[in-house]
Design an enzyme around this catalytic site. Structure first.
Site, short mmCIF file in Angstrom:
data_model
loop_
_atom_site.label_atom_id
_atom_site.label_comp_id
_atom_site.label_asym_id
_atom_site.label_seq_id
_atom_site.Cartn_x
_atom_site.Cartn_y
_atom_site.Cartn_z
N ASP A 26 0.82 -1.20 0.00
CA ASP A 26 0.00 0.00 0.00
C ASP A 26 0.86 1.26 0.00
O ASP A 26 2.00 1.25 0.46
CB ASP A 26 -0.90 0.00 1.24
CG ASP A 26 -2.30 0.49 0.93
OD1 ASP A 26 -2.45 1.24 -0.05
OD2 ASP A 26 -3.22 0.12 1.66
N ARG B 276 -2.48 -0.78 -8.37
CA ARG B 276 -3.72 -0.21 -7.86
C ARG B 276 -3.61 1.31 -7.92
O ARG B 276 -2.71 1.90 -7.33
CB ARG B 276 -3.97 -0.65 -6.42
CG ARG B 276 -5.26 -0.06 -5.81
CD ARG B 276 -5.29 -0.20 -4.30
NE ARG B 276 -5.21 -1.59 -3.89
CZ ARG B 276 -4.76 -1.99 -2.71
NH1 ARG B 276 -4.31 -1.10 -1.83
NH2 ARG B 276 -4.73 -3.27 -2.40
#
Length: 309
Positions: free
Chosen positions: A135, A185
């Site tokens: 992330d 992402r």
């Protein structure tokens, strides 16, 4: 203004005490966080699988400023993967990991410790048919994090990156990652950054997301479209058609508890859909950052309490 207040509150122990004590808080948490235990998260993974939707599971928590914390987080992810394998859910599962939880904040040798922990999780995931996505965090960590990711991808090429469209550098990063085998992402961004580093006004950030999405969809990688914005979801569909992308060559990623009917609609259309599924007791900063990411999310979260739409 609202965004600054929410971000400040996410770091305030006093604000946390007040929020946790509010009766409505438990309903909010239950709606948007899968639970506190890994088994709670895997129960939701199984439900989603029954609806044709995959999951990326995030163990909430960003500590890791010492070896004990970093090892605890690593062990927790290894345990989550083993439990998923035992439950027959590991194949196709993704786990979302913050590098800060794995030790990058340790003052001496933090990035080396972080790499070793990350590589261990990647190896376990690969052995079980799962993937790992690292992330994004604050803007000051982007460059070293992408270097670490490049090192990891040499041995674990399926390892995914997260790019934040509101950062001015991200268009160039998208070009670097629009290559075969790269899983990316693309999110809007949830951390505070100065204007010389980030697009801080909503129309600018939305336009930046559209530009970044165009780069990724035109490339040879595997874009993961992380947004609930209807106009950007529609743009992703148009770009996929324009570039001749098959349904399995990209995916939509939506947050657990937000617009579940839209998740089902996309999945029933044949699109790949994955739900970002957080679990763990450290839910407070996650929830407030999601609301700070877009002030409109505050209304979205409140509306979602009254409706399953």
């Amino acid at each position: 203004m609202i965004r600054r207040v929410l971000l400040a509150a996410s770091r305030s122990a006093r604000a946390r005490e007040l929020v946790v004590a509010t009766p409505v808080t438990r309903r909010v948490v239950d709606r948007f966080v899968a639970g506190e235990r890994p088994l709670d998260a895997l129960a939701v993974v199984r439900e989603l699988a029954g609806e044709g939707i995959r999951a990326t599971v995030d163990r909430l928590g960003e500590r890791g400023a010492d070896l004990a914390d970093a090892r605890e987080a690593t062990t927790a992810y290894l345990g989550l993967l083993d439990l998923a394998e035992d439950a027959g859910l590991a194949g196709g599962l993704d786990v979302s990991v913050k590098l800060s939880a794995l030790g990058r904040l340790i003052p001496c040798g933090g990035w080396k410790i972080c790499y070793e922990n990350a590589a261990e999780i990647c190896a376990r995931a690969a052995a079980l048919g799962a993937t790992v996505t690292f992330d994004a965090e604050e803007h000051t960590s982007v460059e070293p994090a992408l270097r670490l990711l490049a090192d990891l991808r040499r041995d674990h090429p399926a390892t995914g990156a997260v790019l934040q469209a509101y950062l001015r550098r991200t268009e160039d990063d998208c070009r670097r990652f629009a290559v075969a085998g790269a899983r990316v992402r693309l999110c809007k961004g949830a951390y505070r950054a100065p204007r010389d580093v980030a697009w801080t006004r909503r129309p600018e950030a939305d336009a930046a997301y559209a530009r970044c999405l165009g780069i990724l969809m035109a490339g040879d990688g595997y874009p993961m479209v992380a947004t609930h914005d209807p106009s950007l979801l529609a743009l992703a569909a148009r770009l996929a058609e324009e570039h001749g992308r098959a349904a399995g060559s990209f995916e939509y990623q939506l947050l657990h508890g937000i617009r579940p009917h839209e998740q089902l609609r996309l999945a029933s259309s044949g699109a790949q859909v994955r739900v970002y599924l957080p679990y763990g007791p450290d839910w407070y900063p996650y929830l407030l950052r999601r609301m700070a990411e877009r002030p409109a999310n505050l209304a979205l979260f409140l509306r979602a309490l009254r409706s399953r739409a």
